[in-house]
Design a protein around this motif. Sequence first.
Motif, PDB file in Angstrom:
ATOM      1  N   VAL A 290       0.837  -1.203   0.000  1.00 46.19           N
ATOM      2  CA  VAL A 290       0.000   0.000   0.000  1.00 46.19           C
ATOM      3  C   VAL A 290       0.874   1.255   0.000  1.00 46.19           C
ATOM      4  N   GLU A 291       1.954   1.220   0.808  1.00 43.66           N
ATOM      5  CA  GLU A 291       2.803   2.416   0.965  1.00 43.66           C
ATOM      6  C   GLU A 291       3.462   2.847  -0.348  1.00 43.66           C
ATOM      7  N   TRP A 292       3.530   1.962  -1.314  1.00 41.02           N
ATOM      8  CA  TRP A 292       4.181   2.329  -2.575  1.00 41.02           C
ATOM      9  C   TRP A 292       3.245   3.101  -3.501  1.00 41.02           C
ATOM     10  N   SER A 293       1.975   3.163  -3.141  1.00 41.75           N
ATOM     11  CA  SER A 293       1.006   3.842  -4.006  1.00 41.75           C
ATOM     12  C   SER A 293       1.122   5.350  -3.843  1.00 41.75           C
ATOM     13  N   ALA A 294       0.883   6.078  -4.936  1.00 42.66           N
ATOM     14  CA  ALA A 294       0.910   7.550  -4.877  1.00 42.66           C
ATOM     15  C   ALA A 294      -0.491   8.113  -4.654  1.00 42.66           C
ATOM     16  N   THR A 295      -1.411   7.265  -4.236  1.00 45.05           N
ATOM     17  CA  THR A 295      -2.820   7.695  -4.109  1.00 45.05           C
ATOM     18  C   THR A 295      -3.146   8.036  -2.651  1.00 45.05           C
ATOM     19  N   PRO A 296      -4.252   8.760  -2.413  1.00 48.03           N
ATOM     20  CA  PRO A 296      -4.547   9.206  -1.050  1.00 48.03           C
ATOM     21  C   PRO A 296      -4.772   8.039  -0.092  1.00 48.03           C
ATOM     22  N   PRO A 297      -4.097   8.047   1.054  1.00 51.28           N
ATOM     23  CA  PRO A 297      -4.191   6.927   1.997  1.00 51.28           C
ATOM     24  C   PRO A 297      -5.615   6.655   2.460  1.00 51.28           C
ATOM     25  N   GLY A 298      -5.941   5.374   2.519  1.00 53.93           N
ATOM     26  CA  GLY A 298      -7.200   4.954   3.147  1.00 53.93           C
ATOM     27  C   GLY A 298      -8.455   5.162   2.332  1.00 53.93           C
ATOM     28  N   GLN A 299      -8.341   5.730   1.124  1.00 55.11           N
ATOM     29  CA  GLN A 299      -9.592   6.051   0.417  1.00 55.11           C
ATOM     30  C   GLN A 299     -10.075   4.924  -0.494  1.00 55.11           C
ATOM     31  N   ASN A 300      -9.287   4.581  -1.488  1.00 56.41           N
ATOM     32  CA  ASN A 300      -9.782   3.602  -2.468  1.00 56.41           C
ATOM     33  C   ASN A 300      -9.444   2.188  -2.014  1.00 56.41           C
ATOM     34  N   THR A 301     -10.392   1.584  -1.308  1.00 61.82           N
ATOM     35  CA  THR A 301     -10.128   0.281  -0.697  1.00 61.82           C
ATOM     36  C   THR A 301     -10.939  -0.841  -1.345  1.00 61.82           C
ATOM     37  N   GLY A 302     -11.520  -0.574  -2.514  1.00 63.14           N
ATOM     38  CA  GLY A 302     -12.176  -1.649  -3.251  1.00 63.14           C
ATOM     39  C   GLY A 302     -13.630  -1.889  -2.883  1.00 63.14           C
ATOM     40  N   ALA A 303     -14.303  -0.875  -2.341  1.00 68.38           N
ATOM     41  CA  ALA A 303     -15.706  -1.059  -1.917  1.00 68.38           C
ATOM     42  C   ALA A 303     -16.597  -1.428  -3.097  1.00 68.38           C
TER      43      ALA A 303
END
Length: 566
Positions: A290-303
Amino acid sequence: QATDTDTYDVVVVGSGAGAMTAAIFAADQGMSVLIVEKGDKYGGTSALSGGGIWVPNNHYFKAKGGNDSYEQALTYLKASTEGKVDEARLHAYLDNAPKMMQYLEENTRLHYTVAEKYPDYYPHLPGSLPGGRTLDPELFDTTQLGDEADNLMPASPTTLLMGKIAWTARHAHKAMARERGWRLLMVWLMLRYKFDFKQRRKTRRDRRAALGNALIASLRASLIDRKVPLWLNTDFQELVETDGRISGLIVKRDGTEQLIKVRQGVILGSGGFEQNQALRDKYLPQPTKVEWSATPPGQNTGAALEAGQALGAATELLDWGWWAPTIRVPKENKSRGVFAERAFPGAIVVNGQGKRFVNEAAPYLEFVDAMYKDNAVSGGQSIPAWVIFDSKFRFNYAMGPLMPSQVMPDSRLPKAWHKTVYWKADTLEALAGEIGVDAAGLADTAKKMNAYAASGNDEDFQRGGNVFDRYYGDSNVKPNPCLAPLQKGPFYAMRMDAGDIGTKGGLLTNERGCVVREDGSEIKGLYAIGNCSASVMGTSYPGAGSTLGPAMTFGYIAVNDLVSQR
Ligand code: FAD
């Protein structure tokens, strides 16, 4: 127990560019529409992005005398997607993307311009163009948003000049490629920011939004014009199906569960699953974090993925990301993508054996794909990979968070960055020792690269051998704008992870944006757009803007489909 308090014609889940575009079209078609957003800010990854949109055959390029055609774009898309994507979806994209952009340009506050010199990412494929298909946002004055400016996801410092000043993609490119007049431009941008006294008294934040922030701010302002409600802190959880049709959804709003009913449909635009480690472990190639992603933490979690799967939706491409190599910076809550800098002359990327394994200037998706491939054959040597450069490179060019040392010398870098963001040594051999890379391998690679720089010919990976590589090269460097020797110590190394700017796979949709089951039947009233849907680009990344373009276009398509069913 969920309480039923609201009914809308359409509910859009998420507030990225695709979701907001869909909501604008729905409102303009006379539908009542609600946007629900899980975060306490709107905009998602779209707001942090470059805001580039890839639209073949667009009206901006034509107005400037550019030459593109539907057939040429189709040839290119078919070649890029290698027959892996249903042709009807490719046609839907090519038919609707230009219409969608023209509509937004003429009827909303969104304003774009064509990047005439930004080449498609695969110049070797038939139908590619050396420019004209990527569209870039103009700066947007956020005072048009009133108080809603405070709820806009702040731009990532990587996308701003000096971490705070708004600039367009054209400005950024001019500076990075050190085109004529770039210094003057920098000074002008800095002075314009500094002397904006009214804004400076209030905040450090530039009044102008740029790139993805401009895209999202202009869409949000256009939604305010249309009085479309956007609920923040509202977490979509489940879909409700009644008599074979989506009739509503359950959300948790400020901690309370609520049923929202829909008369026509739900458009899922809630991003991919890149922020969910369990789903990354389940679907993506390993290793992945997860930490390698450049996207906002905690938002896109596959809902959206999980809600669709619960109703029997088919999925595709779950083992793919929109890959981009990333660098972690202490105290920052997400990684930074390294998009352009890899092409600058004089930086090489090596694995643990000190060997190059890819054309450093390759598009970011292909670059990380190569990291995974080399990692598999080299016994885990390429994740992380290391970018190596000398002090001449360091003086002239940026690399990740390191601005050129002529404006940001080492003495002004945060102390915590040494040996976390960058490593430094007087010789290549000592540097190899510091980072645990094979010194003989690195010396051999540097020797070869120095010879390639002199001849202009990268015999191993043909770096700088095409118009895309050269776009981010330094036109002042001869004979090859992407190649320069590594000679002058001290030498530097930075760690690159196999990161992403979102995941690429998700719910399978048809050419009308409707979510389908394995047998091709539609889940009536359910649409998926953006990274919660399987990309229309398949495993490819045909040009800058290939993620936002489809997200927005399929938002437009989904609403048109709902209209046709009224
Ligand atoms: P997002 O924009 O992330 O929006 C999804 C939203 O849904 C988020 O706000 C999230 O909070 C919300 N959400 C998630 N779960 C729920 C839930 N359960 N309930 C309610 N809401 C929920 N792409 C391009 O095409 N062009 C570019 O120039 C470009 N540049 C980029 C630069 C950077 C630095 C980065 C990081 C990315 C870039 N990208 C670019 C990629 C692009 O930003 C993403 O692929 C795109 O924004 C994805 O759009 P989306 O609508 O699917 O997701």
